[in-house]
Structure formats: C-alpha cells, structure tokens
Scaffold this motif. Structure first.
Motif, short mmCIF file in Angstrom:
data_model
loop_
_atom_site.label_atom_id
_atom_site.label_comp_id
_atom_site.label_asym_id
_atom_site.label_seq_id
_atom_site.Cartn_x
_atom_site.Cartn_y
_atom_site.Cartn_z
N ASP A 23 0.86 -1.16 0.07
CA ASP A 23 0.05 0.11 -0.09
C ASP A 23 0.91 1.36 -0.01
OD1 ASP A 23 0.93 0.21 2.60
OD2 ASP A 23 -1.23 -0.31 3.42
N HIS A 24 2.32 1.03 -0.01
CA HIS A 24 3.21 2.17 -0.25
C HIS A 24 4.29 1.82 -0.56
CE1 HIS A 24 4.43 6.50 1.00
NE2 HIS A 24 5.68 5.67 1.34
N GLY A 25 5.09 2.52 -1.36
CA GLY A 25 6.45 2.12 -1.95
C GLY A 25 7.14 3.35 -2.63
N VAL A 26 8.54 3.08 -3.08
CA VAL A 26 9.22 4.08 -3.50
C VAL A 26 10.05 3.22 -4.54
CG1 VAL A 26 10.87 5.67 -3.46
CG2 VAL A 26 9.14 5.82 -1.67
N ALA A 27 10.54 3.86 -5.95
CA ALA A 27 11.24 3.25 -6.75
C ALA A 27 12.23 4.14 -7.12
CB ALA A 27 10.32 2.50 -7.93
N ILE A 28 13.52 3.82 -7.45
CA ILE A 28 14.50 4.55 -7.89
C ILE A 28 14.79 4.27 -9.45
CG2 ILE A 28 16.83 5.70 -7.67
CD1 ILE A 28 16.46 5.09 -4.63
#
Length: 331
Positions: A211-216
């Motif tokens: 339900d939440h995340g970050v991608a570089i």
C-alpha cells in the motif's frame, strides 16, 4: 467519419463502466448496446442495458468492446473479442503479466482489430505541451524527476470486491492501480529506465500487496527518477511530477503546470492551477469524463479510418513493464 455510430459492448459492470457510459452519452457517433457481466448485472448508470453472461452470448450487432473488468482479467476479454473480429478498448493497465499482454497484442493483430488502452492522462491539460517541449529539447538536460502519487483508500475500498488488493487479479497495489496512469506518463516523457531499485511494504491495510512504496529509476541518459505510490497517505494528495533540468524546473500537479522556471521560456500553461479535475487522491470515482471522451473519440476515428489509435496496446505495455520491474526489483 461514418454516419452510423460505433456500437460498443461494455464488459464489466463496476464503477468504471459508469464512467464510460457517461462519456458516451455525450457522443453522437458512439453508443453502448449491451453489457457483459457474469452476474447479469447492468451498470448503475444505465440499468436498462441488456446484460449477457458472456460475449459469445450477445445476440446484438456490435463493433467493439470496452473492457472494464479487473486488470488480471483483461486478456481474457480482449482475446475473446478479437477472436470474434471486434475492436478492443481496454481500461488501464493493459494487463498484469507479460504473457497476457503479449497474447492480447498478438491476437488483436492476427484478427486485424484495433487494441487501444485508456491512458488518457497523456492528453490531459498541460501534459501534451510538456511532451512537446521535452521532444524538442526545449527544457535543457533533464537530470532529476520525482513522481509522487500519494493516494488514500480506506478499508471499505479494499473490502468492496474480493479481488481488490490481490496479486493475481489486481496485479498489485498502488503502483499498478492508482499510479499506473502517471507511470505511463513517465514512460511517455522519459522512456524506460535501464535499472530500477525499489522498496515496497504494506503499512495500514490488510491486503496481500503493497500500500506504499518508492522506486528509484536509473536511465542511460544519466537521469535519475523516483516514483512514490501509495494508498496509505491520508487524506490523499494531488499527483505531482517534478522535473529538474539544466535550465530550471517544471512542476505539475494533476496535469497542470503549477511551478515554472525555465531559462528563456515563458510558462506555456493555459490552465487554472485550481482546476477541479478528478485526482483519484481520496476516492476512485470519476465524475469528469472529458479525458475518457477524448480516448473514445480517438478510438472511434481509428476504427472508421483504419488507422492506429493514439495509445496502442504495444505503447501501453511499456508502463506495465516498468511496474513489473518495480515489483521484481525490491531490495
């Protein structure tokens, strides 16, 4: 354009089907003649639509389908429709696996029918203007991009249907659902990253996906991008895209340029920065159908003139590939 309207069958009877019904009500060259629903239910917006349990059971004349089923089922309907010689307009994303997407594209090509995907954000508000500036190298060297799609969904959203928040049918959490439109926009602007590193988690919902995340995102040009996607960030915020370049910066919120400082160029926006458009930040309902009307109009014209739609299945597939890479690149 032909005088006779293009006749559509809608597959699926949920909220997004109502959006397409509302859009087509404003279009004299398109009409909906039936709905396919396993429950034989018609969308709440148009209860009198004839309902059929399968596409093969439809005994009315029609030209094309609009697929409004959960993402992991898109390929089933698309392949069936193409096999019947019907054109396919698919709600985003194209599907949730590479195999399914490839089969959809191949089957539509084999049966010589059009496959379009509703990634209408490409042509919303200031987005096409920014695309033109990027393509013409007017912004300078782009070295940093931050995309933030911080939505909020309460438990009732995920409890509203058994497939929500599942890997097999929903395909994942906010990256494949709420952020999909903007990841498509990211691809359209900047291309596909050569490498992705991501961190995802489930913080406030009882679901099997994030339900939440970050991608570089790392690009061959040297550009570094970040993509944040969430349904856990209360109360929900406008989607924001920040572009930093050798000549300055551009910031868009909900597809409108809200901050601009590019050397030698005036802000090209003609939009009101307080424009009340659907953001999806706090709920899934779509009331403004302008962008959907654009996509349907283009699709109808593609059918009538036998040209490719603006957003083909092959083009839309790239956004799903980025999302799949985000899911497979967790550290």
């Amino acid at each position: 354009m032909k005088n006779n309207p293009i006749k559509f069958v809608i597959i699926g009877a949920g909220n997004i089907a109502n959006t397409y019904i509302s859009a087509i009500e404003n279009m004299p060259h398109a009409e909906i003649v039936a709905v396919v629903s396993k429950r034989l239910a018609s969308p709440s917006k148009q209860k009198d639509l004839p309902a059929f349990a399968s596409l093969k059971a439809v005994n009315l004349d029609f030209d094309a389908v609009i697929i409004c089923t959960p993402p992991g089922l898109h390929h089933t309907s698309a392949i069936e429709a193409a096999s019947l010689g019907k054109h396919v307009l698919c709600e985003k994303p194209l599907d949730v696996t590479l195999e399914a997407m490839n089969n959809m594209i191949a089957t539509c090509k084999a049966h010589k029918v059009h496959l379009a995907v509703a990634y209408q954000r490409r042509y919303s508000s200031d987005n096409p203007v920014v695309k033109q500036l990027i393509d013409n190298d007017m912004l300078g060297t782009i070295f940093s991009v931050d995309l933030s799609v911080k939505n909020y969904r309460d438990d009732s959203y995920y409890n509203s249907a058994p497939y929500r928040g599942t890997k097999a049918i929903d395909g994942g959490g906010p990256f494949v659902q709420q952020a999909s439109h903007y990841i498509d926009l990211y691809y359209w602007y900047f291309g596909k990253p050569s490498k992705i590193s991501s961190k995802l988690n489930t913080f406030i919902h009882d679901i099997e996906v994030e339900d939440h995340g970050v991608a570089i995102c790392f690009h061959d040009s040297g550009m570094i991008g970040t993509i944040t996607a969430s349904t856990a960030t209360k109360p929900g915020f406008p989607a924001k895209l920040e572009i930093y370049t050798s000549k300055g910066y551009v910031i868009l919120e909900n597809d409108v340029i809200t901050h601009w400082d590019i050397e030698g160029l005036e802000n090209p926006t003609t939009q009101n920065s307080n424009l009340n458009t659907h953001t999806g930040a706090a709920n899934a309902l779509v009331e403004d159908t302008t962008n959907h009307e654009f996509i349907i109009n283009d699709f109808v014209e593609a059918i009538n003139t036998n040209r490719p739609p603006l957003i083909t299945g092959a083009s839309a597939k790239h956004a799903s590939e980025i999302i799949l890479d985000i899911y497979s690149s967790q550290f």
